[in-house]
Design a protein around this motif. Structure first.
Motif, PDB file in Angstrom:
ATOM      1  N   VAL A  40      52.289  42.447  34.692  1.00 49.82           N
ATOM      2  CA  VAL A  40      50.699  42.064  34.253  1.00 49.82           C
ATOM      3  C   VAL A  40      50.826  43.291  33.260  1.00 49.82           C
ATOM      4  CG1 VAL A  40      48.817  41.895  34.220  1.00 49.82           C
ATOM      5  CG2 VAL A  40      49.960  41.026  35.964  1.00 49.82           C
ATOM      6  N   LEU A  41      51.013  44.420  33.445  1.00 50.42           N
ATOM      7  CA  LEU A  41      50.164  45.864  32.646  1.00 50.42           C
ATOM      8  C   LEU A  41      51.212  46.175  31.901  1.00 50.42           C
ATOM      9  CD1 LEU A  41      49.917  48.774  35.005  1.00 50.42           C
ATOM     10  CD2 LEU A  41      48.208  47.166  33.984  1.00 50.42           C
ATOM     11  N   VAL A  42      52.255  45.183  31.146  1.00 52.91           N
ATOM     12  CA  VAL A  42      53.274  45.359  30.596  1.00 52.91           C
ATOM     13  C   VAL A  42      53.106  44.562  28.832  1.00 52.91           C
ATOM     14  CG1 VAL A  42      55.784  45.597  29.104  1.00 52.91           C
ATOM     15  CG2 VAL A  42      55.176  46.655  31.210  1.00 52.91           C
ATOM     16  N   ASP A  43      52.502  43.929  29.527  1.00 54.98           N
ATOM     17  CA  ASP A  43      52.442  41.720  29.060  1.00 54.98           C
ATOM     18  C   ASP A  43      51.351  42.627  28.108  1.00 54.98           C
ATOM     19  OD1 ASP A  43      54.943  40.746  29.790  1.00 54.98           O
ATOM     20  OD2 ASP A  43      53.758  39.348  31.297  1.00 54.98           O
ATOM     21  N   ASN A  44      50.116  42.959  28.874  1.00 58.87           N
ATOM     22  CA  ASN A  44      49.023  43.398  28.423  1.00 58.87           C
ATOM     23  C   ASN A  44      48.605  44.106  28.615  1.00 58.87           C
ATOM     24  OD1 ASN A  44      46.516  42.600  27.350  1.00 58.87           O
ATOM     25  ND2 ASN A  44      45.735  40.733  28.400  1.00 58.87           N
ATOM     26  N   SER A 242      44.396  35.692  45.751  1.00 65.95           N
ATOM     27  CA  SER A 242      44.666  34.725  46.290  1.00 65.95           C
ATOM     28  C   SER A 242      43.648  33.500  45.567  1.00 65.95           C
ATOM     29  CB  SER A 242      44.760  33.978  48.024  1.00 65.95           C
ATOM     30  OG  SER A 242      43.155  35.123  48.608  1.00 65.95           O
ATOM     31  N   SER A 243      43.467  33.910  44.395  1.00 66.03           N
ATOM     32  CA  SER A 243      43.000  33.130  43.345  1.00 66.03           C
ATOM     33  C   SER A 243      43.772  31.780  43.465  1.00 66.03           C
ATOM     34  CB  SER A 243      41.968  33.634  42.069  1.00 66.03           C
ATOM     35  OG  SER A 243      41.967  32.580  41.119  1.00 66.03           O
ATOM     36  N   CYS A 244      43.153  30.531  42.317  1.00 65.19           N
ATOM     37  CA  CYS A 244      44.608  30.195  42.285  1.00 65.19           C
ATOM     38  C   CYS A 244      44.427  29.857  40.526  1.00 65.19           C
ATOM     39  CB  CYS A 244      43.669  28.123  42.748  1.00 65.19           C
ATOM     40  SG  CYS A 244      42.167  28.457  42.120  1.00 65.19           S
ATOM     41  N   TYR A 245      43.905  30.678  39.573  1.00 64.17           N
ATOM     42  CA  TYR A 245      43.794  30.958  38.542  1.00 64.17           C
ATOM     43  C   TYR A 245      45.171  31.899  38.408  1.00 64.17           C
ATOM     44  CZ  TYR A 245      39.844  28.114  38.864  1.00 64.17           C
ATOM     45  OH  TYR A 245      39.248  27.092  38.908  1.00 64.17           O
ATOM     46  N   PRO A 246      46.182  32.107  37.706  1.00 62.55           N
ATOM     47  CA  PRO A 246      47.209  32.841  37.473  1.00 62.55           C
ATOM     48  C   PRO A 246      46.855  34.218  36.345  1.00 62.55           C
ATOM     49  CG  PRO A 246      47.950  30.866  37.447  1.00 62.55           C
ATOM     50  CD  PRO A 246      46.513  30.454  36.940  1.00 62.55           C
ATOM     51  N   THR A 247      46.282  34.237  35.662  1.00 55.00           N
ATOM     52  CA  THR A 247      45.625  35.268  35.328  1.00 55.00           C
ATOM     53  C   THR A 247      44.916  36.490  36.185  1.00 55.00           C
ATOM     54  OG1 THR A 247      45.094  33.167  33.686  1.00 55.00           O
ATOM     55  CG2 THR A 247      45.618  35.863  33.313  1.00 55.00           C
ATOM     56  N   VAL A 248      43.564  35.279  36.886  1.00 59.59           N
ATOM     57  CA  VAL A 248      43.015  36.382  37.673  1.00 59.59           C
ATOM     58  C   VAL A 248      43.986  36.889  38.546  1.00 59.59           C
ATOM     59  CG1 VAL A 248      41.029  36.267  39.004  1.00 59.59           C
ATOM     60  CG2 VAL A 248      41.209  34.473  36.991  1.00 59.59           C
TER      61      VAL A 248
END
Lengths: 285, 300
Positions: A40-44, A242-248
């Motif tokens: 996640v950190l490398v992508d953004n 355990s959020s259902c939104y992948p970005t979160v």
């Protein structure tokens, strides 16, 4: 006769298995966090320094700067207060100030407080908040963390000061210093141990969620003043893992990566400072 | 002359301040107990203790507060995690203090320090990513059990990993503090290394190891976040170790949202915190008592 050696060999194998079972989880944890959070950190990499957007908990828009700053705002003051208080209490526990009996019972009290689950501190501060009819805020979070860190830092400082050779103190007193002046000398000698304790306390504080989740008021906006609500990285991980939104969810992984990194830096810093500060100790560099 | 008085003044002020601080920490201990008891008196006065502790019905909206499922869940989780952790921890401690070379021992000890420093939410997160799918997809079906992976078993595994470093480091300390003469005497009688460990060292260090286990137990008992993340959060008596459950601390966290609105539920949850505080204090006091006895025994 043979049985003895067989038993020895069998237990050696068991011991080998146990040691590997202890090391595997650490590798798994670091591996998972590095892979998931690192990705996640490398992508953004911007998520670390971008404030959250208005619908952050749904879209994951923006970043989690609010939690990074919130963690720092909570932990740094708490560690400073706890270190100052802890140093004072640790000095007071020595034989120059109190009798052995009193210091013994206070040490017991500190040990018990050390073992107290952090959620108890959280609920305790929350109960006080309910009494005075106040909502969760930065100040309450800082108090809960201070309570959590204080016994740890105090006990480390206490052990470090207790290990100072008696001759050093005697030499101070023999040239006519007061106890306050002698404590400056004693404090220098004990400094490596004290710093190690402070950093361990800080590491515990920055990773703790249970004590601040009730008291700091949990928000998804940037932290404001002492009486505004804040959120911290551990709380963010807990809520978004355990959020259902992948970005979160991704932000939770990235926050875990950041936390591990901070804890690692603290660990490294502790080793470095302990070596550096042992210049006041005979045999140190 | 003036300088001299200033010195004494500093001395006086500093010692008074330290005294006050020390009083403060002692009173914070009392304050926690008093505030929590005050707030939980509401629920204790409305319901009998027996009802609170042994009723299995937790339904705040209908005003019934039974902690029994959470108590059973806590018992299961603590017990299973200790079953995993204790033997592994003791064997590893033996390796670090007796078998490993000095270099390896230092390396492993710092390894364990790092493990001890990892925040509990990170344990929870990794468990969600690794253990939950493993239990749900592989282990559960392999044993022929329907499970989501969010269960008592998963929580126990996480807790076991979390208490390992505590038990190991304290046990190593207990083993290392035994006088070297004990080892020499036993070896000189012809005992093997393992026999020395089994017959002499483990017995000598047993009070220290026992207190380490109790401290680990206290930690497992009160651990909140990691458990709350993986146990599934169902307020039921778990049917097997692969079904979802609840522990006392995770009950507080998961009911937090409603906590502010209903005073009696607030009071019930604060009562749980009080219970946790008292039980963990009890564990810690016993552990400490045993430890001081050990020190007396070996004249440390």
């Amino acid at each position: 006769m043979k049985l003895r050696y067989l038993e020895e060999r069998m237990f050696k194998i068991l011991i080998g298995i146990s040691v590997s079972l202890v090391t595997v989880p650490l590798l798994i944890i670091i591996g998972t966090v590095l892979l998931k959070g690192g990705k996640v950190l490398v992508d953004n990499p911007g998520v670390l320094i971008t404030p959250p957007g208005s619908r952050y908990l749904i879209t994951g828009e923006g970043g989690f700067l609010h939690a990074v700053l919130g963690s720092l705002y909570l932990v740094i003051p708490a560690t400073l207060i706890a270190s100052l208080m802890g140093f004072g209490i640790a000095l007071f526990l020595q034989s120059d100030y109190t009798s052995q009996r009193i210091s013994g019972s206070i040490r017991t009290c500190l040990d018990v407080l050390w073992g107290t689950p952090s959620i108890v501190y959280g609920v305790f501060v929350l109960t006080i908040l309910i009494f005075i009819n106040q909502r969760g805020c930065l100040l309450a979070g800082i108090s809960a963390l201070t309570l959590l860190e204080l016994p740890i830092i105090t006990r480390y400082a206490d052990e470090a000061i207790r290990a100072v050779p008696k001759e050093l103190k005697d030499a101070c007193y023999s040239i006519g210093t007061t106890r306050y002046e002698a404590s400056k000398v004693v404090g220098r000698y004990a400094l490596p141990g004290i710093i190690a304790g402070v950093l361990i306390g800080m590491g515990r504080g920055i990773g703790d969620a249970a004590s601040v989740i009730f008291t700091s008021g949990v928000s998804s906006v940037m932290p404001g003043g002492l009486f505004d609500s804040v959120t911290a990285m551990p709380i963010l991980i807990f809520q978004q893992a355990s959020s259902c939104y992948p970005t979160v969810r991704g932000h939770a992984y990235a926050a875990a990566f950041t936390l591990i990194l901070i804890v690692g830096i603290l660990n490294f810093l502790s080793r470095f400072l302990v070596r550096k500060l042992s210049k006041y100790v005979p045999g140190g560099k | 002359m003036k300088r001299f008085q200033l010195r004494l003044l500093k001395e006086g002020i500093s010692s008074k301040a330290m005294f006050l601080l020390t009083i403060l920490i002692f009173s914070s201990f009392v304050a926690i107990f008093v505030t929590l008891s005050l707030k939980s008196s509401l629920v204790v006065s409305e319901y009998s203790l027996k009802e609170l502790l042994f009723s299995s019905n937790w339904d705040p909206e209908r005003y019934s507060f039974g902690f029994f499922p959470a108590i059973v869940g806590t018992g299961y989780v603590t017990l299973i995690s200790m079953l995993f952790a204790v033997p592994i921890a003791i064997l590893s401690a033996i390796y670090i203090s007796e078998y490993a070379s000095a270099q390896k021992s230092v390396f492993l000890s710092s390894f364990i320090d790092i493990l001890a420093g990892i925040p509990s939410v990170v344990f929870g997160l990794c468990a969600l990513l690794v253990i939950v799918p493993f239990v749900g997809v592989y282990l559960g079906p392999a044993l022929g059990i329907e499970t989501t992976g969010m269960c008592v078993f998963t929580a126990s595994i996480v807790l076991a990993v979390m208490v390992l470093p505590i038990i190991i480091s304290l046990s190593v300390e207990a083993l290392k503090s035994l006088p070297i003469e004990l080892r020499d005497a036993s070896l000189s009688l012809g005992a093997t290394k393992w026999e020395t460990i089994k017959g002499v060292l483990l017995k000598g260090a047993s009070p220290g190891i026992f207190s380490a286990i109790l401290l680990g137990l206290g930690r497992a008992f009160g651990e909140t976040m990691a458990v709350a993340m993986v146990i599934g959060g169902k307020n039921q008596i778990p049917r097997s170790i692969f079904s979802a459950g609840q522990t006392l601390p995770s009950l507080i966290v998961s009911s937090f949202g409603e906590m502010m609105s209903i005073p009696i539920e607030q009071s019930a949850l604060i009562f749980i915190a009080l219970l946790l505080f008292l039980i963990v204090t009890f564990f810690n006091l016993i552990a400490r008592y045993i430890n001081t006895r050990l020190k007396k025994r070996w004249h440390l």
